[in-house]
Design a protein around this motif. Sequence first.
Motif, mmCIF file in Angstrom:
data_model
loop_
_atom_site.group_PDB
_atom_site.id
_atom_site.type_symbol
_atom_site.label_atom_id
_atom_site.label_comp_id
_atom_site.label_asym_id
_atom_site.label_seq_id
_atom_site.Cartn_x
_atom_site.Cartn_y
_atom_site.Cartn_z
ATOM 1 N N GLY A 56 0.553 12.301 -9.159
ATOM 2 C CA GLY A 56 0.035 13.509 -9.788
ATOM 3 C C GLY A 56 -0.005 14.687 -8.826
ATOM 4 N N GLU A 57 -0.680 15.753 -9.244
ATOM 5 C CA GLU A 57 -0.719 16.992 -8.465
ATOM 6 C C GLU A 57 -1.448 16.835 -7.143
ATOM 7 N N ALA A 58 -2.357 15.871 -7.060
ATOM 8 C CA ALA A 58 -3.103 15.648 -5.821
ATOM 9 C C ALA A 58 -2.496 14.524 -4.988
ATOM 10 N N GLY A 59 -1.302 14.070 -5.381
ATOM 11 C CA GLY A 59 -0.707 12.927 -4.700
ATOM 12 C C GLY A 59 -1.357 11.639 -5.205
ATOM 13 N N ALA A 60 -0.985 10.531 -4.592
ATOM 14 C CA ALA A 60 -1.541 9.247 -5.033
ATOM 15 C C ALA A 60 -1.475 8.234 -3.904
ATOM 16 N N ARG A 61 -2.437 7.340 -3.903
ATOM 17 C CA ARG A 61 -2.391 6.170 -3.040
ATOM 18 C C ARG A 61 -2.867 4.986 -3.867
ATOM 19 N N PHE A 62 -2.091 3.911 -3.822
ATOM 20 C CA PHE A 62 -2.386 2.761 -4.662
ATOM 21 C C PHE A 62 -1.866 1.488 -4.009
ATOM 22 N N ILE A 63 -2.425 0.360 -4.455
ATOM 23 C CA ILE A 63 -1.845 -0.923 -4.090
ATOM 24 C C ILE A 63 -1.054 -1.433 -5.284
ATOM 25 N N PHE B 241 -6.418 4.167 -5.851
ATOM 26 C CA PHE B 241 -7.727 4.430 -5.251
ATOM 27 C C PHE B 241 -7.832 5.814 -4.614
ATOM 28 N N GLU B 242 -6.750 6.577 -4.642
ATOM 29 C CA GLU B 242 -6.810 7.985 -4.236
ATOM 30 C C GLU B 242 -5.844 8.768 -5.117
ATOM 31 N N ASP C 165 0.883 -1.167 0.000
ATOM 32 C CA ASP C 165 0.000 0.000 0.000
ATOM 33 C C ASP C 165 0.917 1.211 0.000
ATOM 34 N N VAL C 166 0.927 1.939 -1.113
ATOM 35 C CA VAL C 166 1.873 3.048 -1.300
ATOM 36 C C VAL C 166 1.116 4.368 -1.314
ATOM 37 N N GLU C 167 1.602 5.318 -0.523
ATOM 38 C CA GLU C 167 1.025 6.663 -0.502
ATOM 39 C C GLU C 167 2.127 7.663 -0.814
ATOM 40 N N LEU C 168 1.880 8.539 -1.817
ATOM 41 C CA LEU C 168 2.880 9.501 -2.275
ATOM 42 C C LEU C 168 2.305 10.916 -2.253
ATOM 43 N N THR C 169 3.158 11.879 -1.938
ATOM 44 C CA THR C 169 2.759 13.282 -2.035
ATOM 45 C C THR C 169 2.883 13.730 -3.492
ATOM 46 N N ALA C 170 2.384 14.921 -3.790
ATOM 47 C CA ALA C 170 2.354 15.430 -5.163
ATOM 48 C C ALA C 170 3.737 15.373 -5.810
ATOM 49 N N GLY C 171 3.802 14.783 -7.010
ATOM 50 C CA GLY C 171 5.039 14.743 -7.779
ATOM 51 C C GLY C 171 6.078 13.739 -7.315
ATOM 52 N N ALA C 172 5.805 13.012 -6.231
ATOM 53 C CA ALA C 172 6.784 12.053 -5.711
ATOM 54 C C ALA C 172 6.958 10.885 -6.678
ATOM 55 N N ARG C 173 8.165 10.331 -6.690
ATOM 56 C CA ARG C 173 8.501 9.221 -7.582
ATOM 57 C C ARG C 173 8.744 7.957 -6.756
ATOM 58 N N PHE C 174 8.171 6.843 -7.205
ATOM 59 C CA PHE C 174 8.321 5.556 -6.525
ATOM 60 C C PHE C 174 8.857 4.543 -7.525
#
Length: 285
Positions: free
Chosen positions: A231-238, A201-202, A177-186
């Motif tokens: 993206g600009e709103a950040g992201a959360r994904f599995i 999902f977010e 379960d990964v949560e990133l702030t805007a523009g972050a790279r994973f």
Amino acid sequence: MNTRRIRQLVPAFEVTEGAGVTVHRSIGTPALKNLDPFLMLDHFGSDNPDEYIAGFPDHPHRGFITFTYMLDGHMEHRDSMGNRGDLKAGGVQWMKAASGVIHSEMPQQTNGLMRGFQLWINLPASEKMSDPAYQEFSAAAIPEVALDKGRVRVLAGEFDGTRGVIDDPATDVLYLDVELTAGARFSLPLDTAHHAFVYVFEGGARLAGDALAKHTLAVLGSGDAVEIVAGEAGARFILVAGRPLGEPVVQYGPFVMNTREEIEQAFSDYRDGRLVRARAAMTGH
């Protein structure tokens, strides 16, 4: 490094399950019947208790594993092994149905909200009629890795030297379960032999330059790494990956076996009260 690209986009669509609960399914649909070893992915979520409170009364399973991850609310669990659980927000439940389990899953609200995922993972033929087993872990037991601009919860497999609470030796499942702030790279190396998918999902993100739409499962193509930019709103994904079994899959409702004859036997066993043959102890924290 050969970065994986998107091989297929599968929008989740509504399916009614249990006693009338609406879930959004991506794997286990006409667009994506399965992604070996993954058989089904349901994303459930609502802030209206009337849509989910009837839950999933007693129902059988045979031949696979259910992996449930709660994001909000909680799910009360009872099964024929004698387990009683209350899976709360941030917790995970791993149930190896194997030879046969009958269980119920009854969603409960927290401030009206109930949200999470259920993933079905296939079992190899050699394990399908083995004894069932159950594990449940609270949010506090799930290891978390801090990133410069985000965090990763390691549910299964290993990330950056941190191992998750669930280990599946048959398929070597990785579940993050990964949560990133805007523009972050994973970025993450992946075994070239493993099938993998991402479900945002977010917020929103891009994978190898291609957009990852919210509530759309992205099947990843071949390669040895994955790179995702929020993206600009950040992201959360599995992000989920696993070693394919390469075996025939014959599925009918709650039973997943290797042949039609084995499916017919499962229905016969359930009808005649022989599906449940073993009891197992619950483990977890």
